[in-house]
Design a protein around this motif. Structure first.
Motif, PDB file in Angstrom:
ATOM      1  N   ASN A  49       0.804  -1.231   0.000  1.00  0.00           N
ATOM      2  CA  ASN A  49       0.000   0.000   0.000  1.00  0.00           C
ATOM      3  C   ASN A  49       0.836   1.280   0.000  1.00  0.00           C
ATOM      4  OD1 ASN A  49      -2.514  -1.477   0.205  1.00  0.00           O
ATOM      5  ND2 ASN A  49      -2.016  -1.805   2.365  1.00  0.00           N
ATOM      6  N   ASN A  50       1.942   1.252  -0.714  1.00  0.00           N
ATOM      7  CA  ASN A  50       2.774   2.440  -0.827  1.00  0.00           C
ATOM      8  C   ASN A  50       2.578   3.113  -2.187  1.00  0.00           C
ATOM      9  OD1 ASN A  50       4.606   2.121   1.686  1.00  0.00           O
ATOM     10  ND2 ASN A  50       4.703   0.114   0.703  1.00  0.00           N
ATOM     11  N   ASN A  51       2.784   4.415  -2.214  1.00  0.00           N
ATOM     12  CA  ASN A  51       2.839   5.178  -3.452  1.00  0.00           C
ATOM     13  C   ASN A  51       4.282   5.590  -3.683  1.00  0.00           C
ATOM     14  OD1 ASN A  51      -0.075   5.319  -3.991  1.00  0.00           O
ATOM     15  ND2 ASN A  51      -0.142   6.580  -2.142  1.00  0.00           N
ATOM     16  N   ILE A  52       4.865   5.111  -4.770  1.00  0.00           N
ATOM     17  CA  ILE A  52       6.280   5.325  -5.032  1.00  0.00           C
ATOM     18  C   ILE A  52       6.430   6.014  -6.386  1.00  0.00           C
ATOM     19  CG2 ILE A  52       8.526   4.223  -5.336  1.00  0.00           C
ATOM     20  CD1 ILE A  52       7.496   1.895  -3.628  1.00  0.00           C
ATOM     21  N   PHE A  53       7.048   7.194  -6.375  1.00  0.00           N
ATOM     22  CA  PHE A  53       7.250   7.973  -7.592  1.00  0.00           C
ATOM     23  C   PHE A  53       8.741   8.220  -7.770  1.00  0.00           C
ATOM     24  CE2 PHE A  53       3.183   9.094  -5.685  1.00  0.00           C
ATOM     25  CZ  PHE A  53       2.293   8.881  -6.744  1.00  0.00           C
ATOM     26  N   VAL A  54       9.273   7.821  -8.920  1.00  0.00           N
ATOM     27  CA  VAL A  54      10.693   7.997  -9.209  1.00  0.00           C
ATOM     28  C   VAL A  54      10.833   8.809 -10.493  1.00  0.00           C
ATOM     29  CG1 VAL A  54      12.912   6.865  -9.591  1.00  0.00           C
ATOM     30  CG2 VAL A  54      11.198   5.763  -8.140  1.00  0.00           C
ATOM     31  N   THR A  55      11.575   9.903 -10.435  1.00  0.00           N
ATOM     32  CA  THR A  55      11.850  10.727 -11.607  1.00  0.00           C
ATOM     33  C   THR A  55      13.350  11.011 -11.664  1.00  0.00           C
ATOM     34  OG1 THR A  55      11.424  12.766 -10.361  1.00  0.00           O
ATOM     35  CG2 THR A  55       9.563  11.794 -11.538  1.00  0.00           C
ATOM     36  N   GLY A  56      13.771  11.783 -12.669  1.00  0.00           N
ATOM     37  CA  GLY A  56      15.170  12.159 -12.787  1.00  0.00           C
ATOM     38  C   GLY A  56      15.898  11.364 -13.846  1.00  0.00           C
ATOM     39  N   ASP A  57      17.222  11.282 -13.700  1.00  0.00           N
ATOM     40  CA  ASP A  57      18.033  10.602 -14.711  1.00  0.00           C
ATOM     41  C   ASP A  57      19.168   9.789 -14.091  1.00  0.00           C
ATOM     42  OD1 ASP A  57      19.715  12.586 -13.823  1.00  0.00           O
ATOM     43  OD2 ASP A  57      20.125  13.445 -15.796  1.00  0.00           O
ATOM     44  N   ALA A  58      18.967   9.275 -12.880  1.00  0.00           N
ATOM     45  CA  ALA A  58      19.971   8.371 -12.303  1.00  0.00           C
ATOM     46  C   ALA A  58      20.179   7.179 -13.234  1.00  0.00           C
ATOM     47  CB  ALA A  58      19.527   7.897 -10.928  1.00  0.00           C
ATOM     48  N   ASN A  83       0.773  -1.809  -4.212  1.00  0.00           N
ATOM     49  CA  ASN A  83       1.549  -0.581  -4.328  1.00  0.00           C
ATOM     50  C   ASN A  83       1.286   0.103  -5.669  1.00  0.00           C
ATOM     51  OD1 ASN A  83       3.503  -0.896  -1.888  1.00  0.00           O
ATOM     52  ND2 ASN A  83       3.620  -2.865  -2.930  1.00  0.00           N
ATOM     53  N   ASN A  84       1.344   1.425  -5.670  1.00  0.00           N
ATOM     54  CA  ASN A  84       1.325   2.208  -6.901  1.00  0.00           C
ATOM     55  C   ASN A  84       2.742   2.689  -7.162  1.00  0.00           C
ATOM     56  OD1 ASN A  84      -1.576   2.178  -7.390  1.00  0.00           O
ATOM     57  ND2 ASN A  84      -1.728   3.511  -5.592  1.00  0.00           N
ATOM     58  N   ILE A  85       3.316   2.221  -8.259  1.00  0.00           N
ATOM     59  CA  ILE A  85       4.719   2.507  -8.562  1.00  0.00           C
ATOM     60  C   ILE A  85       4.788   3.196  -9.917  1.00  0.00           C
ATOM     61  CG2 ILE A  85       6.994   1.500  -8.971  1.00  0.00           C
ATOM     62  CD1 ILE A  85       6.068  -0.880  -7.209  1.00  0.00           C
ATOM     63  N   ASN A  86       5.367   4.382  -9.935  1.00  0.00           N
ATOM     64  CA  ASN A  86       5.504   5.150 -11.171  1.00  0.00           C
ATOM     65  C   ASN A  86       6.954   5.567 -11.335  1.00  0.00           C
ATOM     66  OD1 ASN A  86       5.541   7.467 -13.041  1.00  0.00           O
ATOM     67  ND2 ASN A  86       3.315   7.251 -13.007  1.00  0.00           N
ATOM     68  N   VAL A  87       7.601   5.014 -12.347  1.00  0.00           N
ATOM     69  CA  VAL A  87       8.989   5.357 -12.656  1.00  0.00           C
ATOM     70  C   VAL A  87       8.970   6.076 -14.003  1.00  0.00           C
ATOM     71  CG1 VAL A  87      11.314   4.479 -13.077  1.00  0.00           C
ATOM     72  CG2 VAL A  87       9.837   3.346 -11.402  1.00  0.00           C
ATOM     73  N   ASP A  88       9.183   7.383 -13.985  1.00  0.00           N
ATOM     74  CA  ASP A  88       9.108   8.215 -15.189  1.00  0.00           C
ATOM     75  C   ASP A  88      10.399   9.015 -15.271  1.00  0.00           C
ATOM     76  OD1 ASP A  88       8.456   9.752 -17.353  1.00  0.00           O
ATOM     77  OD2 ASP A  88       6.581  10.540 -16.521  1.00  0.00           O
ATOM     78  N   VAL A  89      11.357   8.486 -16.034  1.00  0.00           N
ATOM     79  CA  VAL A  89      12.726   8.997 -15.983  1.00  0.00           C
ATOM     80  C   VAL A  89      13.245   9.328 -17.381  1.00  0.00           C
ATOM     81  CG1 VAL A  89      13.326   7.888 -13.804  1.00  0.00           C
ATOM     82  CG2 VAL A  89      13.567   6.600 -15.929  1.00  0.00           C
ATOM     83  N   GLY A  90      14.440   9.900 -17.409  1.00  0.00           N
ATOM     84  CA  GLY A  90      15.052  10.310 -18.657  1.00  0.00           C
ATOM     85  C   GLY A  90      15.898   9.214 -19.283  1.00  0.00           C
ATOM     86  N   ASP A  91      17.106   9.569 -19.699  1.00  0.00           N
ATOM     87  CA  ASP A  91      17.987   8.634 -20.401  1.00  0.00           C
ATOM     88  C   ASP A  91      18.684   7.716 -19.401  1.00  0.00           C
ATOM     89  OD1 ASP A  91      17.210   9.965 -22.640  1.00  0.00           O
ATOM     90  OD2 ASP A  91      19.137  10.918 -23.049  1.00  0.00           O
TER      91      ASP A  91
END
Length: 280
Positions: A49-58, A83-91
């Motif tokens: 039951n977690n909300n996890i948002f990952v952005t950036g360019d690591a 869980n709601n997991i959203n990974v929206d990243v660059g290169d």
């Protein structure tokens, strides 16, 4: 955001909201960020039951990572659910859920969305087998097995990118210990036969899109069931690509690779009652 240490037991990570922005340091070619990171001999871990948002360019961006490749441990008795997991990243490489050599794991009812850019792979849910690697190449002689007793069910996955997309994948080569007599054995065959691998991928809804190659649900494995999934895989040509992934580079809604030459009668692959849409 949350780091679970080696030898941790009976841990619950629940009802959190995590916002992670990954920025690779100028002096680091490889840099990873995670919503939840658990490495080592972990037992009894619940991530719910977690909300996890990952952005950036690591360089490597994970929603949840359980074990890193070659970590010499079997995390066991793991539940990752709702869980709601959203990974929206660059290169960079983007992964929703990554599991290495897990034993007795349930991945259930998660919403996983992954998008990235550039010539980097995107993964929704990945089960990796580094046991074979450390036995065969590194000569590790300790206690370690390939993934076994893995259930991935009722998840929603949406993975899109410009390069190669793997929505749900599982590898398990059946390694269950080092055998010096197998030192020259084919890397794609198990070092020792292990009959209770038991991986099931069931009742998931998957949308995988790429301007190049796509695998909706894939496995290179023994004792696997793929049943009742709804898979949409939209890609084009994967020619002239090189991702290094064991499943290869192509476009398939369902892709299960099974080396019958190394199997015994007790091994099985079941693929049934899946709804599939594939465009290439």
């Amino acid at each position: 955001a949350v780091d679970v240490k080696d030898l941790s037991t009976k841990i619950t990570i629940k009802d959190n909201t995590m916002n992670i922005v990954g920025i690779t340091p100028e002096d680091s070619e490889y840099f990873s960020v995670y919503g939840v990171n658990a490495n080592g001999f972990i037992s009894g871990l619940n991530i719910e039951n977690n909300n996890i948002f990952v952005t950036g360019d690591a360089s490597y961006s994970y929603g949840i990572q359980l074990g890193s490749y070659g970590a010499l441990a079997n995390p066991e008795d793991i539940v990752i659910s709702n869980n709601n997991i959203n990974v929206d990243v660059g290169d960079c490489v983007g992964e929703g859920i990554y599991l290495d050599n897990p034993n007795n794991v349930l991945v259930e009812a998660n919403n996983v969305t992954v998008a990235n850019t550039g010539d980097f792979c995107a993964y929704g849910i990945q089960v990796a087998d580094s046991a074979q690697y450390v036995f065969y190449y590194a000569g590790y002689e300790g206690t370690l097995t390939s993934p076994r007793n893995v259930l991935i069910k009722d998840n929603n996955g949406d993975v899109s990118r410009d390069f190669m997309v793997y929505a749900i994948t599982a590898l398990s080569f059946g390694a269950d210990g080092y055998d010096p007599d197998m030192a020259e054995y084919d890397f794609n065959m198990p070092l020792c036969y292990q009959f209770d691998l038991n991986t099931t991928i069931a009742n998931n809804t998957v949308v995988a899109k790429s301007k190049k190659g796509v695998i909706g649900i894939g496995g290179q494995i023994y004792n696997m069931t793929v049943e009742g999934n709804d898979v949409t895989a939209i890609g084009t040509s994967a020619a002239d690509m090189n991702t290094g992934d064991a499943l290869g580079n192509h476009t398939s809604a369902l892709c299960v690779q099974f080396n019958a030459a190394s199997a015994e009668d007790d091994y099985y692959i079941v693929v049934k009652d899946n709804k599939v849409i594939a465009k290439a």
